[in-house]
Design a protein around this motif. Structure first.
Motif, short mmCIF file in Angstrom:
data_model
loop_
_atom_site.label_atom_id
_atom_site.label_comp_id
_atom_site.label_asym_id
_atom_site.label_seq_id
_atom_site.Cartn_x
_atom_site.Cartn_y
_atom_site.Cartn_z
N ILE A 112 11.82 -15.55 3.64
CA ILE A 112 11.71 -14.47 2.64
C ILE A 112 12.03 -13.13 3.32
O ILE A 112 11.51 -12.08 2.94
N GLY A 113 12.91 -13.18 4.32
CA GLY A 113 13.13 -12.07 5.24
C GLY A 113 13.38 -10.72 4.61
O GLY A 113 12.80 -9.71 5.02
N SER A 114 14.25 -10.63 3.59
CA SER A 114 14.57 -9.32 3.01
C SER A 114 13.34 -8.72 2.33
O SER A 114 13.14 -7.50 2.38
N PHE A 115 12.52 -9.56 1.73
CA PHE A 115 11.29 -9.06 1.09
C PHE A 115 10.24 -8.71 2.16
O PHE A 115 9.54 -7.70 2.03
N TRP A 116 10.16 -9.54 3.19
CA TRP A 116 9.16 -9.32 4.23
C TRP A 116 9.41 -8.02 4.98
O TRP A 116 8.50 -7.25 5.23
N ILE A 117 10.68 -7.76 5.33
CA ILE A 117 10.99 -6.54 6.06
C ILE A 117 10.83 -5.31 5.18
O ILE A 117 10.57 -4.20 5.67
N SER A 118 10.96 -5.49 3.86
CA SER A 118 10.81 -4.35 2.94
C SER A 118 9.37 -3.84 2.90
O SER A 118 9.13 -2.71 2.45
N VAL A 119 8.41 -4.66 3.38
CA VAL A 119 7.01 -4.24 3.38
C VAL A 119 6.83 -2.94 4.17
O VAL A 119 6.03 -2.07 3.80
N ILE A 120 7.59 -2.78 5.25
CA ILE A 120 7.46 -1.58 6.09
C ILE A 120 7.80 -0.33 5.28
O ILE A 120 7.04 0.64 5.25
N ALA A 121 8.96 -0.36 4.61
CA ALA A 121 9.37 0.80 3.81
C ALA A 121 8.42 1.03 2.64
O ALA A 121 8.04 2.18 2.34
N LEU A 122 8.00 -0.06 1.98
CA LEU A 122 7.08 0.08 0.85
C LEU A 122 5.76 0.69 1.30
O LEU A 122 5.19 1.56 0.62
N LEU A 123 5.27 0.25 2.45
CA LEU A 123 4.00 0.76 2.96
C LEU A 123 4.08 2.25 3.26
O LEU A 123 3.17 3.02 2.94
N ILE A 124 5.18 2.69 3.85
CA ILE A 124 5.36 4.11 4.17
C ILE A 124 5.35 4.95 2.90
O ILE A 124 4.68 5.98 2.81
N VAL A 125 6.10 4.50 1.89
CA VAL A 125 6.18 5.25 0.64
C VAL A 125 4.83 5.26 -0.08
O VAL A 125 4.37 6.30 -0.56
N GLY A 126 4.18 4.10 -0.15
CA GLY A 126 2.88 4.04 -0.81
C GLY A 126 1.83 4.88 -0.10
O GLY A 126 1.02 5.56 -0.74
N TYR A 127 1.84 4.84 1.22
CA TYR A 127 0.90 5.62 2.03
C TYR A 127 1.12 7.11 1.80
O TYR A 127 0.17 7.90 1.66
N TYR A 128 2.40 7.51 1.75
CA TYR A 128 2.72 8.91 1.49
C TYR A 128 2.17 9.35 0.13
O TYR A 128 1.62 10.46 0.00
N GLY A 129 2.30 8.48 -0.87
CA GLY A 129 1.79 8.83 -2.19
C GLY A 129 0.29 9.06 -2.19
O GLY A 129 -0.20 10.00 -2.84
N LEU A 130 -0.45 8.24 -1.46
CA LEU A 130 -1.89 8.43 -1.37
C LEU A 130 -2.23 9.77 -0.73
O LEU A 130 -3.12 10.50 -1.19
N TYR A 131 -1.53 10.11 0.34
CA TYR A 131 -1.79 11.38 1.02
C TYR A 131 -1.38 12.57 0.15
O TYR A 131 -2.04 13.62 0.16
N ARG A 132 -0.31 12.40 -0.60
CA ARG A 132 0.13 13.50 -1.48
C ARG A 132 -0.95 13.83 -2.50
O ARG A 132 -1.28 15.00 -2.72
N ASN A 133 -1.52 12.81 -3.12
CA ASN A 133 -2.58 13.07 -4.10
C ASN A 133 -3.84 13.58 -3.43
O ASN A 133 -4.56 14.42 -3.98
N SER A 134 -4.13 13.10 -2.22
CA SER A 134 -5.29 13.58 -1.50
C SER A 134 -5.17 15.08 -1.21
O SER A 134 -6.12 15.84 -1.42
N PHE A 135 -4.00 15.52 -0.77
CA PHE A 135 -3.78 16.94 -0.50
C PHE A 135 -3.81 17.77 -1.79
O PHE A 135 -4.27 18.91 -1.79
N ARG A 136 -3.31 17.22 -2.88
CA ARG A 136 -3.37 17.93 -4.16
C ARG A 136 -4.82 18.19 -4.54
O ARG A 136 -5.17 19.30 -4.96
N VAL A 137 -5.66 17.19 -4.38
CA VAL A 137 -7.07 17.35 -4.73
C VAL A 137 -7.73 18.38 -3.82
O VAL A 137 -8.50 19.24 -4.28
N LYS A 138 -7.44 18.33 -2.53
CA LYS A 138 -8.05 19.27 -1.59
C LYS A 138 -7.66 20.71 -1.89
O LYS A 138 -8.39 21.65 -1.56
N HIS A 139 -6.50 20.90 -2.50
CA HIS A 139 -6.04 22.24 -2.84
C HIS A 139 -6.33 22.59 -4.30
O HIS A 139 -5.75 23.53 -4.85
N GLY A 140 -7.24 21.84 -4.92
CA GLY A 140 -7.70 22.19 -6.26
C GLY A 140 -6.75 21.80 -7.38
O GLY A 140 -6.94 22.26 -8.52
#
Length: 374
Positions: free
Chosen positions: A109-137
């Motif tokens: 399932i190589g193409s899907f398995w390697i895509s986990v890295i990119a997906l994780l980076i994007v998803g992680y960024y989204g969590l931090y983006r909302n976290s910073f939005r909340v911290k700034h009111g």
């Protein structure tokens, strides 16, 4: 032309011996998986709960739901970091014990398995983006929240594909022709197995809301009481649904796999009964916590029962994997390396201590800034 023997498709495990007894590495695999699955449940289920709270806050114009969404948005990035960090060890122990199976399924399932890295980076960024939005009111970005939640749901589905495919070597030959661009979608147990993980994570996130309520209680007892009740009822309702999903998963397994949990193995059957028992106990304790004016004691007891439920379920997962691969796994060559193993355990305990220290710092920071109850 006769079908090939599945055992003939399995790569050699190589000649590198285990530096310690096999049972020790199985124990480490289960233990580190438990350390990983708890924050992972917070990430996946917490993302879904954050979305639900934000939607309900808007629909009902209820500031308690909005506060919960903002609070969870600040917690999930920390949980994600913990999930990523603790996820390395169980993957390594899977490779130590079942490397030729895990690597083969990963390649298939190589193409899907390697895509986990990119997906994780994007998803992680989204969590931090909302976290910073909340911290700034600012309010949560629903697009970002939806995007991150969907990404982590997809990652979990890819993992379930890999973990089911490694158990079925007889499928590998047919999937090889796809060149790494396919998933294990023909596996009957894939979908209930994944739903079991997804629904369970939402239930565990309810327990997280209860813990959050106990944490917020001293600053605002009314809000803390609401959080405890909301989280407890979420846990109870979703765990009730989890029983249905869990038995669907059990009966989707191959008969020879299923029967080890239905009397074929005293050990596996005992794990199933213990897991079910502590799940019911945790539901009862969270119900008591929801109905009491002082919920701390039953809530904490419920979390302990939940932790035991997760432990037994992780042990069941290991028992299933060992039974499924038993026809193919040969005995391991063990050459004890006392110095190496001693160094590992010293560093392992030190790593756990550092993680605990970091968690304590985060909790103290939340208390001192008042962010934990915002």
């Amino acid at each position: 032309m006769a079908s090939p023997n599945p055992a003939d498709l399995i790569p050699s495990a190589g000649n590198i011996p285990l530096p310690g007894p096999e049972w020790l590495f199985h124990a480490l695999l289960v233990f580190t998986f438990i350390l990983h699955i708890i924050p992972m449940n917070f990430v996946l289920g917490g993302g879904v709960t954050t979305l639900y709270a934000e939607i309900m806050g808007s629909r009902r114009n209820d500031d308690r739901f909005r506060r919960l969404a903002r609070g969870l948005a600040q917690i999930t990035p920390y949980a994600t970091a913990a999930a990523i960090t603790t996820g390395i060890a169980p993957l390594l122990f899977v490779q130590v014990l079942y490397g030729q199976y895990f690597y083969t399924s990963s390649v298939l399932i190589g193409s899907f398995w390697i895509s986990v890295i990119a997906l994780l980076i994007v998803g992680y960024y989204g969590l931090y983006r909302n976290s910073f939005r909340v911290k700034h009111g600012k309010s949560l970005s629903m697009w970002t929240a939806w995007g991150s939640s969907i990404i982590f749901i997809v990652i979990g589905f890819i993992y379930s594909n890999n973990m089911t495919l490694m158990l079925t070597p007889e499928k590998w030959r047919d999937l090889y022709a796809a060149g790494g661009h396919t998933l294990n979608l023909s596996e009957p147990s894939l979908y209930p197995r994944y739903l079991h993980f997804l629904v369970g994570s939402i239930a565990v996130s309810g327990a997280l809301v209860v813990a959050y309520g106990l944490f917020a209680w001293k600053k605002d007892d009314g809000y803390g009481r609401w959080l405890v009740r909301a989280g407890a009822f979420q846990f109870i309702a979703v765990t009730g649904a989890q029983f249905i999903v869990g038995f669907t998963f059990l009966f989707a397994l191959r008969e020879e796999w299923r029967m080890i949990f239905l009397g074929g193995s005293v050990y596996a059957t005992g794990l199933l009964l213990a897991g079910l028992t502590f799940a019911v106990v945790s539901m009862a304790l969270f119900l008591i916590a929801a109905l009491r004016d002082r919920p701390a004691t039953p809530a904490i007891a419920g979390m302990i029962a939940l932790a035991l439920t997760i432990t037994f379920m992780a042990m069941m997962r290991d028992a299933l994997r060992r039974h499924a691969l038993e026809p193919f796994v040969t005995s391991f060559n063990v050459v004890p390396q006392t110095v190496v193993m001693t160094a590992f355990f010293v560093l392992f305990v030190a790593a756990l201590a550092i993680i605990g220290w970091m968690v304590a710092i985060v909790l103290r920071a939340g208390k001192s800034t008042g962010k934990a109850s915002d």
